[in-house]
Write an enzyme that holds these catalytic residues in place. Structure first.
Site, PDB file in Angstrom:
ATOM      1  CG  LEU A  75      -1.846  -1.212   1.371  1.00 36.59           C
ATOM      2  CD1 LEU A  75      -2.678  -1.075   2.631  1.00 36.59           C
ATOM      3  CD2 LEU A  75      -2.742  -1.360   0.160  1.00 36.59           C
ATOM      4  CB  ALA A  76       3.826   2.190  -0.914  1.00 34.10           C
ATOM      5  CD  GLU A  77      -1.629   4.545  -2.647  1.00 31.63           C
ATOM      6  OE1 GLU A  77      -2.603   3.826  -2.353  1.00 31.63           O
ATOM      7  OE2 GLU A  77      -0.849   5.020  -1.795  1.00 31.63           O
ATOM      8  CD  GLN A  99      -7.595  -0.815  -3.080  1.00 33.58           C
ATOM      9  OE1 GLN A  99      -7.686  -0.309  -1.968  1.00 33.58           O
ATOM     10  NE2 GLN A  99      -7.081  -2.018  -3.283  1.00 33.58           N
ATOM     11  CG  ASP A 101     -11.680   8.743  -6.695  1.00 35.70           C
ATOM     12  OD1 ASP A 101     -11.566   8.745  -5.448  1.00 35.70           O
ATOM     13  OD2 ASP A 101     -12.727   8.452  -7.287  1.00 35.70           O
ATOM     14  CG  PHE A 103      -6.892   5.236  -2.113  1.00 34.48           C
ATOM     15  CD1 PHE A 103      -7.533   6.151  -1.288  1.00 34.48           C
ATOM     16  CD2 PHE A 103      -7.170   3.898  -1.934  1.00 34.48           C
ATOM     17  CE1 PHE A 103      -8.430   5.742  -0.314  1.00 34.48           C
ATOM     18  CE2 PHE A 103      -8.055   3.469  -0.957  1.00 34.48           C
ATOM     19  CZ  PHE A 103      -8.684   4.395  -0.148  1.00 34.48           C
ATOM     20  CE1 TYR A 105      -6.219  13.263  -5.915  1.00 36.25           C
ATOM     21  CE2 TYR A 105      -7.009  13.386  -3.659  1.00 36.25           C
ATOM     22  CZ  TYR A 105      -7.244  13.490  -5.015  1.00 36.25           C
ATOM     23  OH  TYR A 105      -8.492  13.837  -5.488  1.00 36.25           O
ATOM     24  CG  HIS A 146     -13.424   5.376  -0.656  1.00 35.57           C
ATOM     25  ND1 HIS A 146     -13.043   5.976   0.517  1.00 35.57           N
ATOM     26  CD2 HIS A 146     -12.898   4.131  -0.637  1.00 35.57           C
ATOM     27  CE1 HIS A 146     -12.328   5.112   1.238  1.00 35.57           C
ATOM     28  NE2 HIS A 146     -12.222   3.996   0.551  1.00 35.57           N
TER      29      HIS A 146
END
Length: 352
Positions: A75-77, A99, A101, A103, A105, A146
Site C-alpha cells: 500500500l504505497a502509491e 485503487q 481516485d 488514493f 494523490y 473514494h
C-alpha cells in the site's frame, strides 16, 4: 460488430445477438488481450492479483499470466508508480491500478516530476508507455477519498494523455489504445459505470474513435451538452426529458480530455449556438472552465448565449446520503438549458 451464427434442428440458420457485457468486464478483457499479445505488458497495484481488484476488474489475470505479470504491491502509491517508471525505462509497458481516485494523490510527485516529463526530458529517447488506471467519480455511495473527480489535476499536467470511457466498446478500445501508447496515459474509469451493460461481442470488438476524438452520442439542434465519463448517461437522460419542453439537445461525449477534440466540439456548438458543460468535478477550477473558454474563443460569433456549466459543488465530496444533491442530475441540467433561453433573450435586448 459481427455476431455468432446458430441453427435450430430442422430450421434456418439464425444470428445470435451479442450478450450484454458490463463495462468492467470489457476493461478486464482489454488487459487480458493486451497481455496475451505483448509479453512486455505488466499489471501492478494493490490487490490486483489474488483478489482481482476491489472492483474485480483484474479478476483472473494473475491466474492466467502469473504473479510476475499481474502483481500485488504494498500500500504505497508513490512506490507503485516509481516502480512503473523504472519498468517503462527498461522496455516494459506497466498498467498501474490506483485503487481509488483519492488514493492516487501520494503518487503525484512521481507523476508530475518523472512520468509526465521523461520523454520530453530525454528528447524522445525514453518513452513512458505507462497506463495509470484510476477508478473515479461518485454515484456508488462511497465516502470521502473514494468518490473524488480528480481529472483537473491531470489535465493541468503537460505530458499526460487523459482519457475516460462511458461505453463498453470505448472501455475496451480506449484501454487497448492507452496500453499501446508510448506516452503516459491517465485512464479514468467511472466507478458507477462498471456494472452498466451494452450489447458487445468480446470476440469481435467494434472499432472506436482513436485517442483525441470526441463522439456525438445524440444529435440535436437546440443546444449542445458537452460531457464525459459518468455524466454521459445523465446527459442522455436529460436530453430525452428535454424533448417534452421543446428542446432538441445534442450530446457530445468528449472521451479524451487531453488531447482535446476542438474540431468535433466547435462544429457541434456552431451548429446549435448554445452549450452546457456537464461534469462531476467542482465548478471552480474544474475542467468545465477550460472547456467553456475554448468554446467561447472558437465559437464566439456563433453563440446565442454564454456557455454554462453544471458541475459538482465547490466542497469536499459529501457523505453518501448527500451525494445525489452534489452530483449533476437531470433537473440541474434542464435548469441550465432553460437559462440558455433566458440568456438568449437578454442578449437580444429583452428585459427580465
Amino acid at each position: 460488430m459481427s455476431t455468432a451464427a446458430t441453427s435450430r434442428p430442422g430450421g434456418p440458420t439464425t444470428t445470435a445477438a451479442p450478450k450484454p457485457t458490463p463495462l468492467g468486464q470489457a476493461l478486464n478483457r482489454a488487459m487480458r488481450d493486451a497481455m496475451a499479445e505483448d509479453p512486455t505488458v505488466h499489471v501492478l497495484g494493490e490487490d490486483v492479483g489474488t483478489l482481482g481488484g476491489v472492483f474485480r476488474v483484474t479478476d483472473g489475470l494473475a491466474k492466467e499470466f502469473g504473479e510476475d505479470r499481474c502483481t500485488d504491491t504494498p500500500l504505497a502509491e508513490a512506490g507503485i508508480l516509481g516502480a512503473a517508471v523504472g519498468m517503462a525505462m527498461y522496455g516494459l509497458r506497466p498498467v498501474v491500478e490506483m485503487q481509488f481516485d483519492a488514493f492516487a494523490y501520494p503518487a503525484f510527485e512521481q507523476l508530475i516530476s518523472h512520468v509526465s516529463r521523461m520523454r520530453n526530458r530525454t528528447r524522445g529517447a525514453l518513452p513512458m508507455p505507462i497506463t495509470v488506471r484510476v477508478p473515479y467519480g461518485g454515484g456508488i455511495g462511497g465516502v470521502e477519498h473514494h468518490s473524488d473527480s480528480s481529472e483537473a489535476y491531470y489535465i493541468a499536467t503537460p505530458g499526460l494523455h487523459v482519457l475516460t470511457p462511458a461505453t463498453v466498446a470505448d472501455a475496451y478500445g480506449m484501454l487497448r489504445e492507452a496500453i499501446a501508447s508510448d506516452d503516459p496515459v491517465i485512464f479514468l474509469e467511472p466507478k458507477r459505470l462498471y456494472w452498466s451493460k451494452d450489447a458487445w461481442d468480446p470476440e469481435a470488438p467494434t472499432a472506436v474513435e482513436p485517442i483525441g476524438r470526441a463522439v456525438v452520442r445524440r444529435t440535436g439542434t437546440s443546444a449542445t451538452l458537452l460531457t464525459y465519463g459518468p455524466s454521459v448517461p445523465v446527459c442522455l437522460e436529460a436530453a430525452e426529458a428535454a424533448r417534452a419542453e421543446g428542446w432538441d439537445l445534442e450530446v457530445v461525449d468528449l472521451r479524451s480530455l487531453v488531447p482535446f477534440d476542438d474540431e468535433t466540439v466547435t462544429a457541434s456548438v456552431r451548429r446549435t449556438g448554445r452549450a452546457v458543460v456537464v461534469h462531476e468535478s467542482t465548478g471552480f477550477g474544474g475542467p468545465g472552465g477550460e472547456i467553456a473558454a475554448r468554446v467561447t474563443e472558437r465559437c464566439f460569433h456563433h453563440l446565442e448565449a454564454p456557455v454554462l456549466r453544471v458541475a459538482g459543488f465547490d466542497l469536499p465530496y459529501p457523505p453518501p446520503m448527500l451525494e445525489r444533491h452534489h452530483l449533476p442530475g437531470v433537473d440541474r441540467i434542464l435548469d441550465a438549458v432553460d437559462r440558455l433561453q433566458w440568456e438568449s433573450r437578454w442578449t437580444e435586448g429583452d428585459v427580465r
